[in-house]
Scaffold this active site. Structure first.
Site, PDB file in Angstrom:
ATOM      1  N   CYS A   2       0.849  -1.189   0.000  1.00 48.59           N
ATOM      2  CA  CYS A   2       0.000   0.000   0.000  1.00 48.59           C
ATOM      3  C   CYS A   2       0.889   1.245   0.000  1.00 48.59           C
ATOM      4  CB  CYS A   2      -0.944   0.092   1.180  1.00 48.59           C
ATOM      5  SG  CYS A   2      -1.997  -1.332   1.410  1.00 48.59           S
ATOM      6  N   ARG A  27       3.266  -0.146  -5.277  1.00 48.78           N
ATOM      7  CA  ARG A  27       3.059  -0.751  -3.960  1.00 48.78           C
ATOM      8  C   ARG A  27       1.692  -1.402  -3.822  1.00 48.78           C
ATOM      9  NH1 ARG A  27       6.694   1.890   0.110  1.00 48.78           N
ATOM     10  NH2 ARG A  27       5.372   0.883   1.629  1.00 48.78           N
ATOM     11  N   TRP A  74      -3.291  -2.445  -1.440  1.00 48.70           N
ATOM     12  CA  TRP A  74      -3.055  -3.857  -1.752  1.00 48.70           C
ATOM     13  C   TRP A  74      -3.779  -4.604  -0.638  1.00 48.70           C
ATOM     14  CZ3 TRP A  74      -0.701  -8.087   0.597  1.00 48.70           C
ATOM     15  CH2 TRP A  74      -0.395  -9.162  -0.250  1.00 48.70           C
ATOM     16  N   ASN A  98      -1.164   1.953   6.141  1.00 45.70           N
ATOM     17  CA  ASN A  98      -0.404   0.788   5.648  1.00 45.70           C
ATOM     18  C   ASN A  98      -0.121  -0.090   6.848  1.00 45.70           C
ATOM     19  OD1 ASN A  98      -0.281   2.097   3.245  1.00 45.70           O
ATOM     20  ND2 ASN A  98       1.936   2.423   3.257  1.00 45.70           N
ATOM     21  N   GLY A  99      -0.125  -1.413   6.647  1.00 52.83           N
ATOM     22  CA  GLY A  99       0.178  -2.323   7.751  1.00 52.83           C
ATOM     23  C   GLY A  99      -1.050  -3.097   8.184  1.00 52.83           C
ATOM     24  N   GLU A 478      14.509 -19.277  -9.994  1.00 56.06           N
ATOM     25  CA  GLU A 478      14.176 -17.906 -10.400  1.00 56.06           C
ATOM     26  C   GLU A 478      13.406 -17.907 -11.728  1.00 56.06           C
ATOM     27  OE1 GLU A 478      14.003 -15.231  -8.979  1.00 56.06           O
ATOM     28  OE2 GLU A 478      14.113 -13.665 -10.489  1.00 56.06           O
ATOM     29  N   LYS A 482       9.708 -16.348 -12.133  1.00 57.44           N
ATOM     30  CA  LYS A 482       9.389 -15.298 -13.112  1.00 57.44           C
ATOM     31  C   LYS A 482       8.212 -15.736 -13.977  1.00 57.44           C
ATOM     32  CE  LYS A 482      10.950 -12.523 -11.766  1.00 57.44           C
ATOM     33  NZ  LYS A 482      11.960 -12.313 -10.770  1.00 57.44           N
ATOM     34  N   GLU A 485       4.837 -15.754 -11.894  1.00 56.75           N
ATOM     35  CA  GLU A 485       4.297 -14.457 -11.477  1.00 56.75           C
ATOM     36  C   GLU A 485       3.867 -13.598 -12.658  1.00 56.75           C
ATOM     37  OE1 GLU A 485       8.653 -12.573 -10.339  1.00 56.75           O
ATOM     38  OE2 GLU A 485       6.914 -11.821  -9.309  1.00 56.75           O
ATOM     39  N   HIS A 501      12.822 -38.303  -7.553  1.00 56.86           N
ATOM     40  CA  HIS A 501      12.238 -38.469  -6.220  1.00 56.86           C
ATOM     41  C   HIS A 501      10.801 -37.953  -6.162  1.00 56.86           C
ATOM     42  CE1 HIS A 501      16.112 -39.769  -4.865  1.00 56.86           C
ATOM     43  NE2 HIS A 501      16.658 -38.674  -5.369  1.00 56.86           N
ATOM     44  N   LYS A 600       5.033  -4.359  -5.447  1.00 56.91           N
ATOM     45  CA  LYS A 600       6.486  -4.246  -5.540  1.00 56.91           C
ATOM     46  C   LYS A 600       7.162  -4.305  -4.175  1.00 56.91           C
ATOM     47  CE  LYS A 600      10.260  -3.654  -7.861  1.00 56.91           C
ATOM     48  NZ  LYS A 600      10.728  -4.913  -8.478  1.00 56.91           N
TER      49      LYS A 600
END
Ligand code: F6R
Length: 605
Positions: A2, A27, A74, A98-99, A478, A482, A485, A501, A600
């Site tokens: 946020c 954000r 968010w 925020n929080g 990674e 990528k 997402e 396995h 972000k």
């Protein structure tokens, strides 16, 4: 997560609030809102979706107060709806937050008993009503303090009042908050980036601080309610860096400038004339380090895995890695000769910051590797190593990953040299090899066209698998992160040796499997794993080196990265995987810079 903006001015603040909210959209972008004081009353406007929607509402119904607060959300408590969007206002106060308020349910019950009617499902609305209630009996500062005392959890707040209609109040516990100073106006922001289009004079609030802004004055109170003076920092002026230029989106710009990212970072740390790495004044003597613990989240954590291989290879130090959200709650055995290294692009990630705080409470020595040097993580650690990547705007981390790995790599060779774990000749060789890395990265960017074709294979796939051994393993993780997402396709990264396995059961006709097999000491083993995949119908995309001619006929596509030192190969393996994720997402028309459900800067747990 946020974003908060607040402005106290002597002219209309709406345009600047909207401009700052657009900068803050990285954000959170579920919903947006603004509150100003118009004709003596609080005027609140909010909407779901992007700041553009809010701008349209304000175009039809302007709201031209001389002070105001704004927010991009968010969602945490309650769906991404208009009702749950911030600000949350009563007749008397309006709050952006925020929080997370952990005891909001209990506070809500008590306020409901007093007759307050809640409109939203958020935890924030309790703050609005607590303030409204305390303002009946107390003056401004006491009402604020009484309210803050009631709250458990973390927050950054921006507040305006009907009665005190020339001030904006900010308060911080846990979540970051900054104040900016402008000509006849002052600002509140959840990060300096939000404020940078208006000022580069910034003060950061510490935990427990409250600030009161008018258009020509800022007052700070500490957690003991004592008026305090705080330092004003002059930030570097990078207003123009975060522009897309001719690129379609920030992510393609950020992928394509990774050779420059690498060049800048190497220049900052490596003196090619003296063949020396400019890293001094470590918080612990490298010769005495017993263990290095590397901590991060998501992509930053993947850079820690790569670093484990480098440190183990070049030094005799034992290395541990951990995801911050696990580390912070484990029963850690701290040791004063350990060095705790925190990796974070934003420097604001709540879990990483909490893990750092835990180390500090236990009097441990800490080092942070960050992109944002003004960030909370940088400011809290004993030793800061910036990655110098410049603002990264695309939500999916790309150039910051290259920068994080590079700083970790440079750190590992410097520490090994100081400890004499590697000799001078090896050290000089490693420094020389770094010189060529930016150009080699540039060469891998040329895979664009080929990857655009490969990406088509992923469109109808149920998922994808990425396999690698050794230093290619974190890159496989990674690559999978990528892809998932950006394109919302299920993807898994595995050490290639783990396939038998369990995950081998996933292989079926046509499943895309990306095999990372540079010609290193794992090569033959990885190629055997690749054959196991091919035998079961997997569609293999092989990424290997230029000098390798031993390619199986049944491989669907092969990309050959330039030859370099094995330890630098991960940098070159990364780029094609970023491009792959980018092109699959493009073909699926996904929002590249703002993937769904993500933000972000992850400033909540
Ligand atoms: C993935 C991504 C995230 C971040 C993670 C940590 O592309 O961007 O996984 O790496 O949220 O963020 P920072 O590095 O800001 O601590």
């Amino acid at each position: 997560m946020c974003g908060i903006i607040g402005i106290a001015s002597n002219k209309s603040v709406t345009a600047n609030i909207i401009q700052s909210l657009k900068r803050l959209e990285y954000r959170g972008y579920d919903s947006a809102g603004i509150a100003t004081i118009v004709n003596g009353n609080i005027d609140e406007k909010k909407c779901t979706g992007r700041v553009d929607n809010l701008e349209k509402i304000l175009f039809k119904n302007p709201s031209n107060g001389f002070l105001g607060i704004g927010h991009v959300r968010w969602a945490t408590h309650g769906a991404a709806s208009q009702i749950n969007a911030h600000p949350h206002s009563s007749e008397e106060v309006s709050v952006v937050h925020n929080g997370i308020i952990e005891n909001s349910d209990e506070l809500k019950k008590n306020l409901e008993k007093k007759g307050y009617k809640f409109k939203s499902q958020t935890d924030t609305e309790v703050i609005t009503f607590l303030l409204t209630d305390f303002l009946k009996d107390f003056n401004l500062i006491n009402a604020i303090n009484k309210t803050l005392e009631k709250l458990n959890g973390s927050f950054a707040l921006g507040i305006i009042f009907k009665k005190y209609n020339d001030i904006v109040v900010g308060a911080r516990r846990g979540s970051p908050l900054a104040v900016g100073y402008g000509p006849e106006e002052n600002y509140l922001g959840s990060d300096s980036y939000a404020l940078k289009s208006m000022t580069n004079k910034i003060t950061y609030l510490d935990d427990g601080d409250v600030c009161i802004l008018t258009n020509n004055k800022v007052e700070f109170y500490n957690s003991k309610n004592k008026k305090v003076n705080k330092e004003i920092l002059m930030l570097s002026d990078d207003k123009n860096i975060a522009e897309k230029g001719d690129y379609k989106d920030f992510m393609s710009k950020e992928i394509n400038e990774q050779n420059i990212t690498a060049k800048t970072c190497i220049k900052e740390y490596v003196d090619q004339l003296r063949k020396e790495i400019n890293l001094y004044n470590f918080p612990v003597k490298p010769e005495e380090i017993k263990k290095i613990v590397l901590i991060g989240c998501g992509t930053a954590y993947h850079s820690c895995i790569a670093a484990k291989y480098w440190f183990e290879e070049f030094t005799n130090i034992s290395i541990e890695i951990d995801v911050a959200s696990e580390f912070r709650y484990r029963k850690i055995k701290f040791h004063k000769k350990n060095l705790y290294v925190f990796v974070s692009q934003s420097g604001e990630t709540a879990d990483t910051l909490a893990a750092l705080d835990l180390c500090k409470k236990n009097n441990m020595k800490t080092c942070s590797i960050v992109n944002v040097v003004e960030s909370s993580i940088a400011r809290s650690s004993d030793f800061v190593l910036p990655i110098h990547a410049g603002p990264e705007i695309g939500v999916a981390s790309t150039k910051a990953f290259i920068g994080q790995m590079l700083v970790l790599y440079i750190l590992s060779i410097k520490i090994s040299e100081i400890r004499k774990d590697i000799n001078k000749a090896e050290y000089t060789k490693k420094i020389n090899e770094l010189k060529n890395l930016p150009d080699l990265i540039k060469k891998t960017l040329k895979f664009q066209d080929k990857i655009q074709v490969i990406a088509k294979d992923f469109l109808k796939a149920k998922g994808a698998i990425f396999l690698g051994r050794g230093l290619s393993f974190p890159i496989a993780l990674e690559g999978a992160l990528k892809l998932k997402e950006l394109s919302y396709l299920h993807a898994e990264g595995y050490p290639a040796g783990e396939m038998k396995h369990g995950p081998l059961a996933l292989i079926e006709e046509g499943l895309p499997v990306v095999i990372l097999a540079p010609k290193d000491r794992y090569y033959e083993k990885t190629i055997s794993n690749m054959q196991e995949v091919i035998a079961r119908g997997g569609k293999v995309i092989l990424i290997t080196n230029e000098y390798n001619n031993v390619i199986s006929e049944n491989v669907r596509s092969t990309l050959k990265i330039p030859n370099t030192d094995d330890h630098l190969t991960p940098f070159l393996m990364t780029v094609p995987l970023q491009l792959l994720a980018y092109h699959v997402a493009s073909l699926k028309n996904c929002n590249i810079d703002k993937p769904r459900n993500l933000a972000k800067s992850v400033t909540v747990e």
